[in-house]
Design a protein around this motif. Sequence first.
Motif, PDB file in Angstrom:
ATOM      1  N   UNK A 401     -29.112 -13.633  31.280  1.00 31.42           N
ATOM      2  CA  UNK A 401     -28.852 -15.135  31.937  1.00 31.42           C
ATOM      3  C   UNK A 401     -29.898 -14.975  33.226  1.00 31.42           C
ATOM      4  N   UNK A 402     -30.091 -16.320  33.599  1.00 33.70           N
ATOM      5  CA  UNK A 402     -31.071 -16.456  34.690  1.00 33.70           C
ATOM      6  C   UNK A 402     -30.285 -16.504  36.215  1.00 33.70           C
ATOM      7  N   UNK A 409     -22.256 -13.952  40.639  1.00 32.76           N
ATOM      8  CA  UNK A 409     -22.029 -12.793  39.713  1.00 32.76           C
ATOM      9  C   UNK A 409     -21.267 -12.832  38.684  1.00 32.76           C
ATOM     10  N   UNK A 410     -20.087 -13.291  38.732  1.00 30.64           N
ATOM     11  CA  UNK A 410     -18.955 -13.371  37.957  1.00 30.64           C
ATOM     12  C   UNK A 410     -19.135 -14.426  36.859  1.00 30.64           C
ATOM     13  N   UNK A 411     -19.835 -15.603  37.082  1.00 27.61           N
ATOM     14  CA  UNK A 411     -20.192 -16.503  36.186  1.00 27.61           C
ATOM     15  C   UNK A 411     -21.311 -16.117  35.606  1.00 27.61           C
ATOM     16  N   UNK A 413     -21.944 -13.311  34.464  1.00 33.25           N
ATOM     17  CA  UNK A 413     -21.339 -12.227  33.523  1.00 33.25           C
ATOM     18  C   UNK A 413     -20.657 -12.874  32.396  1.00 33.25           C
ATOM     19  N   UNK A 414     -19.851 -14.146  32.772  1.00 31.77           N
ATOM     20  CA  UNK A 414     -19.351 -14.771  31.676  1.00 31.77           C
ATOM     21  C   UNK A 414     -20.206 -15.747  30.741  1.00 31.77           C
ATOM     22  N   UNK A 415     -21.339 -15.877  31.242  1.00 34.02           N
ATOM     23  CA  UNK A 415     -22.278 -16.650  30.664  1.00 34.02           C
ATOM     24  C   UNK A 415     -23.013 -15.604  29.473  1.00 34.02           C
ATOM     25  N   UNK A 416     -22.965 -14.249  29.750  1.00 37.30           N
ATOM     26  CA  UNK A 416     -23.536 -13.182  29.006  1.00 37.30           C
ATOM     27  C   UNK A 416     -22.717 -12.979  27.816  1.00 37.30           C
ATOM     28  N   UNK A 417     -21.444 -13.148  28.150  1.00 37.32           N
ATOM     29  CA  UNK A 417     -20.295 -12.786  27.147  1.00 37.32           C
ATOM     30  C   UNK A 417     -20.193 -13.946  26.249  1.00 37.32           C
ATOM     31  N   UNK A 418     -20.491 -14.854  26.594  1.00 40.53           N
ATOM     32  CA  UNK A 418     -20.525 -16.308  25.877  1.00 40.53           C
ATOM     33  C   UNK A 418     -21.627 -16.101  24.526  1.00 40.53           C
ATOM     34  N   UNK A 419     -22.758 -15.694  25.179  1.00 39.46           N
ATOM     35  CA  UNK A 419     -23.998 -15.467  24.343  1.00 39.46           C
ATOM     36  C   UNK A 419     -23.814 -14.357  23.552  1.00 39.46           C
ATOM     37  N   UNK A 420     -23.066 -13.444  23.816  1.00 42.67           N
ATOM     38  CA  UNK A 420     -22.696 -12.155  23.003  1.00 42.67           C
ATOM     39  C   UNK A 420     -21.963 -12.535  22.009  1.00 42.67           C
ATOM     40  N   UNK A 421     -21.129 -13.688  21.740  1.00 41.82           N
ATOM     41  CA  UNK A 421     -19.913 -13.802  21.193  1.00 41.82           C
ATOM     42  C   UNK A 421     -20.091 -13.822  19.544  1.00 41.82           C
TER      43      UNK A 421
END
Length: 428
Positions: A401-402, A409-411, A413-421
């Motif tokens: 994420x950018x 940071x926590x947000x 991290x959540x964006x990365x998990x969304x992209x990994x889904x």
Amino acid sequence: MRVSIHKHIANPEQFKQQLLVWSQQFREVVFLDSNSYPQEYSSFDCLLAVDAFTSLKTDFENAFDDLKQYQTTTKDWLFGYLSYDLKNTVENLNSSNFDGLDFPDLFFFQPKKIYLLKENQLEIKYLFLCDDEVESDFEEIVQSQSDAYETLGKLNIQQRISKESYVEKITKMLNHIHIGDMYEANFCMEFFAENALINPLEKFQKLNEISQAPFSVFFKNNKQFLLSASPERYLKKVGETVISQPIKGTSKRFSDPVEDEISRQYLENDPKERAENIMITDLVRNDLSHTAQKGSVEVVELCKIYSFLQVHQMISTITSKIDPQYSPSDVLKTTFPMGSMTGAPKISVMKIIENLEETKRGLYSGAVGYFTPDGDFDFNVVIRSILYNQENQYVSFSVGSAITSLSIPEKEYEECLLKAKAMHEVLR
């Protein structure tokens, strides 16, 4: 020289699957699928290239010069990839992070057999040395059927960077931003499994089905595979026109139409996401200017929202007219790696993220695509992708994420998990 034969295809979607199944017998395969996604700059709905007549495989040293010589010498269709670590030949950089995949830095091949599908029209292009195989191959393709897939064992997918470590690293990046080392950076982390036995074709078909992305790729080089559901174009050249379409900005899709529209509008109006996109658009404008005719760089779309099955994305479109003194590979060299996967200013960012990331990116955040005989090209950005080395039994996917001054940071991290889904779902 190639023979060119045209066919009418009654059921293009079925034929695409038959092409993909038939291709598995070959050592080298590139299958590109637009999934009928509506886009202004699409040349084909599907391309398949198989069976290398000649090939180029190299590490990063002088890679773009080698590619330029290969492309100008063959003057034919070439299919292949540029890995992220070609940055080390573009700038004075290095990569010493862990690499579990061990792919070459650059690989292209001149295929003996090519299939180009647009709506119901199929064009078959075979080198003359195998033109007598066209009809028998076509009959074989239309009779191809997927085999029943065997389950090859459960994968233990691990995360290379823990949440705590991720937050710590993003905090360090924010410090770099605050002291002026950079404005924005794309930070990536890897998910991986060892002793992995997967069926690459099956996994690609599942990934493609749940994503239906416009720049999907099934790539095979012997025992090395890329299964990509990329929504992003890196660079396309048509005649003298060059087109770049960086993505920056992501929001979640919802099954409820009202919720989904709220999510889309939130992305469209979010000042952080718009700032990210505009910074990268500016970087791309600068990159394209190196090979452009004076005054020809233009932002055609800024921060437009495109919706895909998994996410909404913010995409800008920048075009230029290439100065005749430059070759196709010069355009790639002066814009690589793509700004959406690095940040700004580019060189400073690449040094910082190399120190903080724990895995060599390799083909992830590189590009896959093709050259035509007259020097046109089209390349995607390798994101939302699974990489697999069958020999090492190592499977990997990365997400990023950018990071800007407004990042939490926590947000991120959540964006990365969304992209990994989607990749998680496919591999589970």
